[in-house]
Motif scaffolding. Structure first.
Motif, short mmCIF file in Angstrom:
data_model
loop_
_atom_site.label_atom_id
_atom_site.label_comp_id
_atom_site.label_asym_id
_atom_site.label_seq_id
_atom_site.Cartn_x
_atom_site.Cartn_y
_atom_site.Cartn_z
N SER A 102 32.02 44.98 42.19
CA SER A 102 32.97 44.00 41.68
C SER A 102 34.35 44.21 42.28
O SER A 102 35.04 43.25 42.60
CB SER A 102 33.02 44.03 40.15
N ILE B 136 35.32 33.70 42.89
CA ILE B 136 36.68 34.25 42.77
C ILE B 136 37.62 33.54 43.76
O ILE B 136 38.73 33.17 43.40
CB ILE B 136 36.69 35.77 42.98
N ALA C 255 35.96 41.27 44.70
CA ALA C 255 37.24 40.65 44.33
C ALA C 255 38.32 40.98 45.36
O ALA C 255 39.11 40.11 45.74
CB ALA C 255 37.67 41.12 42.95
N ALA D 121 40.54 31.35 42.21
CA ALA D 121 41.89 31.88 42.45
C ALA D 121 42.76 30.87 43.18
O ALA D 121 43.96 30.76 42.92
CB ALA D 121 41.81 33.18 43.24
N ALA E 131 43.60 42.02 42.21
CA ALA E 131 42.34 41.36 41.86
C ALA E 131 41.21 42.37 41.72
O ALA E 131 40.38 42.26 40.81
CB ALA E 131 41.99 40.32 42.91
N ALA F 45 38.89 42.98 38.37
CA ALA F 45 37.44 42.90 38.36
C ALA F 45 36.81 44.21 37.91
O ALA F 45 35.82 44.21 37.15
CB ALA F 45 36.92 42.52 39.75
N VAL G 269 41.58 35.78 37.04
CA VAL G 269 40.41 35.10 37.60
C VAL G 269 39.31 36.12 37.92
O VAL G 269 38.14 35.92 37.57
CB VAL G 269 40.79 34.29 38.86
N ALA G 270 39.68 37.21 38.59
CA ALA G 270 38.68 38.23 38.93
C ALA G 270 38.07 38.84 37.68
O ALA G 270 36.86 39.11 37.62
CB ALA G 270 39.33 39.31 39.79
N SER H 64 37.69 38.94 48.50
CA SER H 64 37.90 37.52 48.23
C SER H 64 39.39 37.16 48.25
O SER H 64 39.80 36.21 48.92
CB SER H 64 37.29 37.18 46.88
N VAL I 242 35.66 36.09 36.06
CA VAL I 242 34.45 35.88 36.87
C VAL I 242 33.53 37.09 36.76
O VAL I 242 32.31 36.94 36.64
CB VAL I 242 34.81 35.58 38.34
N THR I 243 34.09 38.28 36.74
CA THR I 243 33.27 39.48 36.62
C THR I 243 32.65 39.60 35.23
O THR I 243 31.55 40.10 35.08
CB THR I 243 34.09 40.74 36.97
N HIS J 184 29.68 35.81 43.67
CA HIS J 184 30.84 36.38 42.98
C HIS J 184 32.09 36.21 43.84
O HIS J 184 33.15 35.78 43.36
CB HIS J 184 30.55 37.86 42.69
#
Length: 121
Positions: free
Chosen positions: A44, A10, A48, A14, A100, A104, A29-30, A51, A33-34, A6
């Motif tokens: 999560s 991200i 995020a 990102a 982010a 998420a 993006v977060a 990341s 992806v989540t 994960h």
């Protein structure tokens, strides 16, 4: 392991999105992806957050070294009233990471509300 994948998705997505989209695309993006890789809301958020924090710190450091610390020093004097280029990088990375993380977490809570309830027979 799932948290690391994960985190990595991200980070890569990102970076790619940041080349063509505005800064707030990290939240998008977060979020996406989540939605695709479900984790608990806490995991999560931290995945995020970490990341984007790492990504933006690396990008801030790279940019800061390329322009000999001129922009970051001037920005930190103007905004933070202290001449510290690394502190400016940490503050900006923290703000991006919060955005982010909240993106998420929103996706994690959205997935949690969409789960079908077990109804007794």
């Amino acid at each position: 392991m799932k948290s690391f994948v994960h985190f990595l998705f991200i980070l890569i997505a990102a970076y790619v999105a940041g080349m063509v989209l505005p800064w707030w695309s990290v939240a998008l993006v977060a979020f996406l992806v989540t939605l695709l890789m479900p984790l608990s809301p806490a995991k999560s958020f931290f995945s995020a957050f970490l990341s984007i924090f790492v990504l933006w710190m690396i990008l801030a450091f790279y940019t800061d070294v390329r322009n000999d610390h001129i922009l970051a020093n001037r920005m930190s004097e103007m905004i933070l009233k202290v001449r510290s280029a690394p502190l400016m990088g940490v503050v900006s990375a923290f703000l991006g990471a919060l955005v982010a993380g909240f993106g998420a977490t929103t996706a994690a809570f959205l997935r949690a509300t969409k789960k079908p309830a077990n109804k007794p027979a």
